[in-house]
Design a protein around this motif. Sequence first.
Motif, PDB file in Angstrom:
ATOM      1  N   ARG A 282      -2.411  -2.587  10.052  1.00 37.90           N
ATOM      2  CA  ARG A 282      -3.308  -3.347   9.187  1.00 37.90           C
ATOM      3  C   ARG A 282      -2.583  -4.221   8.172  1.00 37.90           C
ATOM      4  O   ARG A 282      -2.857  -5.400   8.014  1.00 37.90           O
ATOM      5  CB  ARG A 282      -4.249  -2.369   8.458  1.00 37.90           C
ATOM      6  N   ASP A 283      -1.657  -3.645   7.445  1.00 38.27           N
ATOM      7  CA  ASP A 283      -0.914  -4.379   6.424  1.00 38.27           C
ATOM      8  C   ASP A 283       0.416  -3.675   6.190  1.00 38.27           C
ATOM      9  O   ASP A 283       0.678  -2.602   6.749  1.00 38.27           O
ATOM     10  CB  ASP A 283      -1.723  -4.501   5.126  1.00 38.27           C
ATOM     11  N   ALA A 284       1.258  -4.263   5.354  1.00 37.01           N
ATOM     12  CA  ALA A 284       2.601  -3.718   5.136  1.00 37.01           C
ATOM     13  C   ALA A 284       2.584  -2.293   4.576  1.00 37.01           C
ATOM     14  O   ALA A 284       3.343  -1.438   5.050  1.00 37.01           O
ATOM     15  CB  ALA A 284       3.391  -4.646   4.217  1.00 37.01           C
ATOM     16  N   LEU A 487      -2.160   9.234  -5.196  1.00 37.12           N
ATOM     17  CA  LEU A 487      -1.188   8.775  -4.214  1.00 37.12           C
ATOM     18  C   LEU A 487      -1.787   7.832  -3.172  1.00 37.12           C
ATOM     19  O   LEU A 487      -1.048   7.212  -2.399  1.00 37.12           O
ATOM     20  CB  LEU A 487      -0.579   9.981  -3.488  1.00 37.12           C
ATOM     21  N   SER A 488      -3.101   7.715  -3.153  1.00 38.11           N
ATOM     22  CA  SER A 488      -3.770   6.994  -2.063  1.00 38.11           C
ATOM     23  C   SER A 488      -3.336   5.547  -1.918  1.00 38.11           C
ATOM     24  O   SER A 488      -3.273   5.011  -0.809  1.00 38.11           O
ATOM     25  CB  SER A 488      -5.292   7.055  -2.251  1.00 38.11           C
ATOM     26  N   PHE A 489      -3.040   4.890  -3.032  1.00 35.52           N
ATOM     27  CA  PHE A 489      -2.703   3.461  -2.972  1.00 35.52           C
ATOM     28  C   PHE A 489      -1.347   3.172  -3.618  1.00 35.52           C
ATOM     29  O   PHE A 489      -1.154   2.135  -4.242  1.00 35.52           O
ATOM     30  CB  PHE A 489      -3.809   2.636  -3.655  1.00 35.52           C
ATOM     31  N   MET A 490      -0.390   4.091  -3.450  1.00 34.82           N
ATOM     32  CA  MET A 490       0.892   3.938  -4.136  1.00 34.82           C
ATOM     33  C   MET A 490       1.703   2.758  -3.608  1.00 34.82           C
ATOM     34  O   MET A 490       2.588   2.245  -4.300  1.00 34.82           O
ATOM     35  CB  MET A 490       1.712   5.227  -4.035  1.00 34.82           C
ATOM     36  N   PHE A 491       1.451   2.298  -2.375  1.00 34.82           N
ATOM     37  CA  PHE A 491       2.178   1.156  -1.828  1.00 34.82           C
ATOM     38  C   PHE A 491       1.401  -0.155  -1.963  1.00 34.82           C
ATOM     39  O   PHE A 491       1.948  -1.223  -1.704  1.00 34.82           O
ATOM     40  CB  PHE A 491       2.491   1.376  -0.345  1.00 34.82           C
ATOM     41  N   GLU A 492       0.121  -0.065  -2.327  1.00 33.19           N
ATOM     42  CA  GLU A 492      -0.714  -1.260  -2.402  1.00 33.19           C
ATOM     43  C   GLU A 492      -0.486  -2.025  -3.705  1.00 33.19           C
ATOM     44  O   GLU A 492       0.176  -1.542  -4.623  1.00 33.19           O
ATOM     45  CB  GLU A 492      -2.195  -0.883  -2.274  1.00 33.19           C
ATOM     46  N   ASP A 493      -1.092  -3.212  -3.790  1.00 32.65           N
ATOM     47  CA  ASP A 493      -0.990  -4.026  -5.000  1.00 32.65           C
ATOM     48  C   ASP A 493      -1.668  -3.342  -6.176  1.00 32.65           C
ATOM     49  O   ASP A 493      -2.607  -2.554  -6.014  1.00 32.65           O
ATOM     50  CB  ASP A 493      -1.644  -5.392  -4.770  1.00 32.65           C
ATOM     51  N   LYS A 494      -1.230  -3.700  -7.377  1.00 32.39           N
ATOM     52  CA  LYS A 494      -1.800  -3.122  -8.592  1.00 32.39           C
ATOM     53  C   LYS A 494      -3.297  -3.408  -8.691  1.00 32.39           C
ATOM     54  O   LYS A 494      -4.059  -2.601  -9.231  1.00 32.39           O
ATOM     55  CB  LYS A 494      -1.073  -3.675  -9.817  1.00 32.39           C
TER      56      LYS A 494
END
Length: 529
Positions: A282-284, A487-494
Amino acid sequence: MAIIGHKEEFSEDAARLTQIAQADPIPWYKKPNLRFCYLILVPCGLGVEWTSGFDSSMMNSLQGVEAWVEYFNNPTSARLGLLNAMYSLGALMAIPFIPSVSALLGRRRTIIFGSLIMVLGAGLQAGSVKADMFLASRWTLGFGIPFAIVNASSLLGELGYEKERHFLTSLFNASWFVGAIAAAGTTYGTFQMASTWSWRIPSLLQFVPSAFQLGFMWWCPESPRWLVSKDRGDEALAILQRFHAEGPDGDEYVRTEFAQIQSTLATEKELAARFVWMDVFRDAPMRRRFLLACVVGFFTQWSGNGLLSIYMKKILNLVGITDPLTVQKVILSNTCWGLINAVPIALIAPRFRRRVMFLTCTIGTAAVYTVWTVASARYAMDETAAAAGIAVLVFIYLYSPFYNLGWNALTYTYMVEIFPFQQRAQGIAVEQMTVRFAVFFNTYVNPIALDAIGWKYYIVYCVWILVEIATVYLLFPETKGRSLEELSFMFEDKAVRDRVDHQVGKVLGSELTEVGGHEEGGRIMKAGE
């Protein structure tokens, strides 16, 4: 933090849940409802790994059972590899269906589904009258196990109170040794029987761990996150209130947890792809998660442990230990030693940073394998060098604690932490896929390689574990000290994390307004009286 890739980031506003849990002074065993939850999760969650451990240990031990070897016409290395690898082939065939079945049935019923398949497989295995039937039973057992493993490991993380959650998931892999000891002990007790019951009894008893799930699952609660995902929020809230509200700030904890689950799942649904497996690409951030799942799955089986868990007899034969009774004793004692060190390590390792534990694990196993290889080479050059054989035995036992520090204690803890709920089943299924690919390779290639080049095959693992060390250092993120929703969105944008925090604030704000209104109404009524 990881060296390669986007640095993991967290919202400090979402840390309130972890703070409440860490400040809770009441231990779990003094909370009646939570105590019941953890006790029922022993057969329903941890018990799933009993089946996996039983299978590996049984197939390891059966190679030393003369009646089994004779009944299946003294299988060649290639045939022996196929008998073992068929279990992994069955698991690989199940992987594509796991996310959809889990989303449809939920954690509890999917575990029951997998357990029923494994009971059928155990019956076929015990009643096998020819090699093809035995192969079919191995495939059936393998097909059922990943349904149970994926959902049991997830259920442990999703039902656990934040203070103990990582201990539950770390104990999951340690439970493998309970089944392994049962299988090794059973086979040790039956291997001298002249009849086929010497291998049919252990084969039949493989149904027992699955029977625990079938018998106790009716008292186990469902995952609150799955219930919320199915718009059954009232049931989810009731479960959280029953099991997570027994601390001094229990009400605030449950309100915050429920709000975070609702808001996080809503955002996950917005981001999720229409086709379930498209989330892999889906995305990086999601590609990185699935890459980590592949890496962890492969490393758990390609760190040299595959030789010990399935082909101990061949390893011992290379250093002059050939007596069948002695081989069975070594297998049983090493399995017992694995349990003895795995349980305390599972309770200790989660207290430290994940990256530190994984690095200690890989560096330690590299050192052990190097010395083990040198000792084996020394014995090959001089078969009178009994000390070299003893050294190999010592380092076989020393291998277990280092391996358990990372690949045993933290595998499912890490998998549950790096994946959001919507992709958790997919993530652990992908981890299982690479596990089965690695095991399939190990079980089929290892006996051929050991027969062909002997101790020199160990050099492959010595080099490979160095690759593992570099990969852990460069790629693995740190996840310790955060709740699942944090932790669910630790790699996503702020912006994504800010949106979730804003939604959580709105949910909690509306609840506080509603509570305030009720209290005000109560005061007005009292004044009117």
